[in-house]
Design a protein around this motif. Structure first.
Motif, PDB file in Angstrom:
ATOM      1  N   MET A   1       0.849  -1.200   0.000  1.00  0.00           N
ATOM      2  CA  MET A   1       0.000   0.000   0.000  1.00  0.00           C
ATOM      3  C   MET A   1       0.883   1.248   0.000  1.00  0.00           C
ATOM      4  N   ALA A   2       0.586   2.188  -0.908  1.00  0.00           N
ATOM      5  CA  ALA A   2       1.378   3.413  -0.999  1.00  0.00           C
ATOM      6  C   ALA A   2       1.085   4.309   0.201  1.00  0.00           C
ATOM      7  N   THR A   3       2.141   4.885   0.769  1.00  0.00           N
ATOM      8  CA  THR A   3       1.963   5.771   1.916  1.00  0.00           C
ATOM      9  C   THR A   3       2.169   7.216   1.492  1.00  0.00           C
ATOM     10  N   ASP A   4       1.319   8.093   2.010  1.00  0.00           N
ATOM     11  CA  ASP A   4       1.383   9.503   1.655  1.00  0.00           C
ATOM     12  C   ASP A   4       2.505  10.199   2.415  1.00  0.00           C
ATOM     13  N   ILE A   5       3.048  11.228   1.789  1.00  0.00           N
ATOM     14  CA  ILE A   5       4.160  11.995   2.343  1.00  0.00           C
ATOM     15  C   ILE A   5       3.770  13.462   2.351  1.00  0.00           C
ATOM     16  N   GLY A   6       4.221  14.190   3.368  1.00  0.00           N
ATOM     17  CA  GLY A   6       3.956  15.619   3.463  1.00  0.00           C
ATOM     18  C   GLY A   6       5.233  16.422   3.369  1.00  0.00           C
ATOM     19  N   PHE A   7       5.163  17.590   2.728  1.00  0.00           N
ATOM     20  CA  PHE A   7       6.330  18.475   2.629  1.00  0.00           C
ATOM     21  C   PHE A   7       5.881  19.895   2.980  1.00  0.00           C
ATOM     22  N   ILE A   8       6.565  20.482   3.960  1.00  0.00           N
ATOM     23  CA  ILE A   8       6.240  21.823   4.439  1.00  0.00           C
ATOM     24  C   ILE A   8       7.397  22.757   4.108  1.00  0.00           C
ATOM     25  N   GLY A   9       7.121  23.813   3.335  1.00  0.00           N
ATOM     26  CA  GLY A   9       8.151  24.782   2.979  1.00  0.00           C
ATOM     27  C   GLY A   9       8.607  24.627   1.541  1.00  0.00           C
ATOM     28  N   ILE A  10       7.833  25.167   0.596  1.00  0.00           N
ATOM     29  CA  ILE A  10       8.158  25.024  -0.826  1.00  0.00           C
ATOM     30  C   ILE A  10       8.883  26.280  -1.291  1.00  0.00           C
ATOM     31  N   GLY A  11       9.987  26.610  -0.617  1.00  0.00           N
ATOM     32  CA  GLY A  11      10.799  27.754  -1.008  1.00  0.00           C
ATOM     33  C   GLY A  11      11.887  27.320  -1.969  1.00  0.00           C
ATOM     34  N   LEU A  31       1.370  13.438  -2.412  1.00  0.00           N
ATOM     35  CA  LEU A  31       2.282  14.354  -1.737  1.00  0.00           C
ATOM     36  C   LEU A  31       1.463  15.547  -1.251  1.00  0.00           C
ATOM     37  N   HIS A  32       1.405  15.723   0.064  1.00  0.00           N
ATOM     38  CA  HIS A  32       0.666  16.832   0.678  1.00  0.00           C
ATOM     39  C   HIS A  32       1.648  17.966   0.939  1.00  0.00           C
ATOM     40  N   ILE A  33       1.367  19.175   0.454  1.00  0.00           N
ATOM     41  CA  ILE A  33       2.305  20.286   0.602  1.00  0.00           C
ATOM     42  C   ILE A  33       1.640  21.472   1.290  1.00  0.00           C
ATOM     43  N   PHE A  34       2.479  22.251   1.982  1.00  0.00           N
ATOM     44  CA  PHE A  34       2.004  23.485   2.604  1.00  0.00           C
ATOM     45  C   PHE A  34       3.129  24.502   2.606  1.00  0.00           C
ATOM     46  N   ASP A  35       2.764  25.740   2.277  1.00  0.00           N
ATOM     47  CA  ASP A  35       3.685  26.872   2.382  1.00  0.00           C
ATOM     48  C   ASP A  35       2.830  28.113   2.608  1.00  0.00           C
ATOM     49  N   SER A  59      -2.429  24.025   6.264  1.00  0.00           N
ATOM     50  CA  SER A  59      -1.696  24.128   7.526  1.00  0.00           C
ATOM     51  C   SER A  59      -0.717  22.971   7.679  1.00  0.00           C
ATOM     52  N   ALA A  60       0.268  23.166   8.548  1.00  0.00           N
ATOM     53  CA  ALA A  60       1.192  22.082   8.886  1.00  0.00           C
ATOM     54  C   ALA A  60       0.444  20.947   9.583  1.00  0.00           C
ATOM     55  N   LYS A  61      -0.552  21.308  10.380  1.00  0.00           N
ATOM     56  CA  LYS A  61      -1.376  20.298  11.041  1.00  0.00           C
ATOM     57  C   LYS A  61      -1.999  19.359  10.026  1.00  0.00           C
ATOM     58  N   GLN A  62      -2.546  19.913   8.960  1.00  0.00           N
ATOM     59  CA  GLN A  62      -3.212  19.085   7.956  1.00  0.00           C
ATOM     60  C   GLN A  62      -2.223  18.202   7.221  1.00  0.00           C
ATOM     61  N   SER A  67      -0.289  12.428   6.507  1.00  0.00           N
ATOM     62  CA  SER A  67       0.969  11.857   6.030  1.00  0.00           C
ATOM     63  C   SER A  67       1.619  10.919   7.042  1.00  0.00           C
ATOM     64  N   THR A  68       2.238   9.873   6.528  1.00  0.00           N
ATOM     65  CA  THR A  68       3.021   8.961   7.362  1.00  0.00           C
ATOM     66  C   THR A  68       4.428   9.493   7.581  1.00  0.00           C
ATOM     67  N   THR A  69       4.911  10.259   6.600  1.00  0.00           N
ATOM     68  CA  THR A  69       6.218  10.906   6.710  1.00  0.00           C
ATOM     69  C   THR A  69       6.043  12.387   6.432  1.00  0.00           C
ATOM     70  N   VAL A  70       6.647  13.233   7.272  1.00  0.00           N
ATOM     71  CA  VAL A  70       6.589  14.682   7.107  1.00  0.00           C
ATOM     72  C   VAL A  70       8.016  15.204   6.955  1.00  0.00           C
ATOM     73  N   ILE A  71       8.229  16.029   5.924  1.00  0.00           N
ATOM     74  CA  ILE A  71       9.526  16.664   5.687  1.00  0.00           C
ATOM     75  C   ILE A  71       9.299  18.172   5.709  1.00  0.00           C
ATOM     76  N   SER A  72      10.192  18.903   6.365  1.00  0.00           N
ATOM     77  CA  SER A  72      10.040  20.361   6.388  1.00  0.00           C
ATOM     78  C   SER A  72      11.360  21.037   6.061  1.00  0.00           C
ATOM     79  N   MET A  73      11.233  22.218   5.422  1.00  0.00           N
ATOM     80  CA  MET A  73      12.394  23.015   5.049  1.00  0.00           C
ATOM     81  C   MET A  73      11.990  24.483   5.111  1.00  0.00           C
ATOM     82  N   VAL A  74      12.282  25.132   6.249  1.00  0.00           N
ATOM     83  CA  VAL A  74      11.886  26.522   6.452  1.00  0.00           C
ATOM     84  C   VAL A  74      13.113  27.351   6.822  1.00  0.00           C
TER      85      VAL A  74
END
Length: 315
Positions: A1-11, A31-35, A59-62, A67-74
């Motif tokens: 089963m494919a797992t969703d990933i989140g990325f915060i900070g699309i700079g 891929l769930h994104i937020f900026d 939001s970062a909360k969402q 997501s099973t994995t969250v990556i951030s770059m701020v």
């Protein structure tokens, strides 16, 4: 089963890093994104949407909730605190999930990373690993970044170690993935790296400047240094003199990648880390004066994601 990933900070850096994640993650996953910059999110969807599903969240909360994995770059400490610890919209407000892996790639202070990591863990929101990177925008685009991971593997093949390694390898070179030890140790290694590298850029710029002012051809001067003890990564990848290295920022109109404001910020973080353990970091203090001066020069102005105060030298 494919797992969703989140990325915060699309700079600048995050845009390319998240792009490589979308390229290499399971095509059936989202891929769930937020900026805070919604235009950057739309640009990202336009650029990479054909590779698989991308969902822009509010939001970062969402992002964490989905997501099973969250990556951030701020950019800075205050942005990381907002992403993770804001009570209503931060990651800490997401449902608890002991299996969630959180990779924080920003260059922030060691103390802030430890505080965030400890609070996220205590709240049961997942495993937080500081995973700052080195390699700049070019490395982010090419997926050749170095990673400094604040985690100590139980074994080389334990589940969490392998999971971290597999995910960061989408964005970095497999031979440049370093496991540095306890929470915050990845950032210690990163700050040491940037303290040395950014101080080195200042020295290289001044040295090349006075050599050229004495009438030495810039190409000959570069060749002399390259074959001698003054050589460093800076002489190629961050060559301050235009027309020597075709791919260097100086040969491309000094196009902003890693801005002087961020350079001043990173030097400041390095100085803080040095002072915390009693090291007289006088070379960094001199470099900070010059990076702070450059950051205030209107010729270096670029649009940044929110207020970016220029750190002042305390010396």
């Amino acid at each position: 089963m494919a797992t969703d990933i989140g990325f915060i900070g699309i700079g600048n850096m995050g845009f390319s890093m998240a792009g490589n994640v979308r390229k290499k993650m399971a095509s059936a996953a989202t891929l769930h994104i937020f900026d805070v910059n919604s235009a950057a999110c739309q640009h990202f969807v336009d650029e990479f949407g054909s590779l698989g599903r991308i969902k822009v969240t509010n939001s970062a909360k969402q992002v964490a909730s989905d997501s099973t994995t969250v990556i951030s770059m701020v950019p800075m400490d205050q942005h990381a605190r907002a992403v993770y610890l804001e009570e209503e919209n931060g990651v800490i407000a997401a449902p608890a999930d002991a299996n969630r892996l959180i990779l924080e790639c920003s260059t922030i202070s060691v103390a802030t990373a430890r505080e965030i990591g400890e609070k996220i863990l205590a709240a049961g929101k997942g495993t937080y690993v500081d995973t700052p990177v080195s390699g700049g925008v070019v490395g982010a685009q090419a997926a050749t970044l170095s990673f400094f991971c604040g985690y100590s593997p139980t074994t080389n093949n334990d589940t969490l170690t392998q999971r971290v390694r597999d995910i960061v390898a989408w964005m970095g070179h497999p031979d440049k993935i370093n496991f540095c030890g306890h929470l915050g140790s990845g950032l210690v290694c990163k700050l040491v790296n940037n303290y040395i590298g950014l101080s080195n850029i200042v020295v290289a710029a001044q040295g090349m400047a006075f050599g050229i002012k004495h009438g030495i051809d810039k190409g000959i001067l570069w060749k002399c240094i390259k074959g001698s003890s003054g050589d460093s990564w800076v002489m190629d990848s961050a060559q301050p003199v235009p027309g020597i290295i075709e791919t260097s920022p100086s040969s491309n109109g000094f196009k902003a990648g890693f801005t002087p404001t961020l350079c001043a910020k990173d030097i400041s973080l390095g100085l803080k880390a040095a002072h915390e353990v009693g090291i007289d970091a006088s070379m960094g203090e001199a470099a900070l004066k010059l990076w702070s001066k450059a950051a205030r020069d209107p010729r270096t102005s670029v649009i940044t994601p929110g207020p970016m105060p220029v750190p002042e030298c305390s010396c």
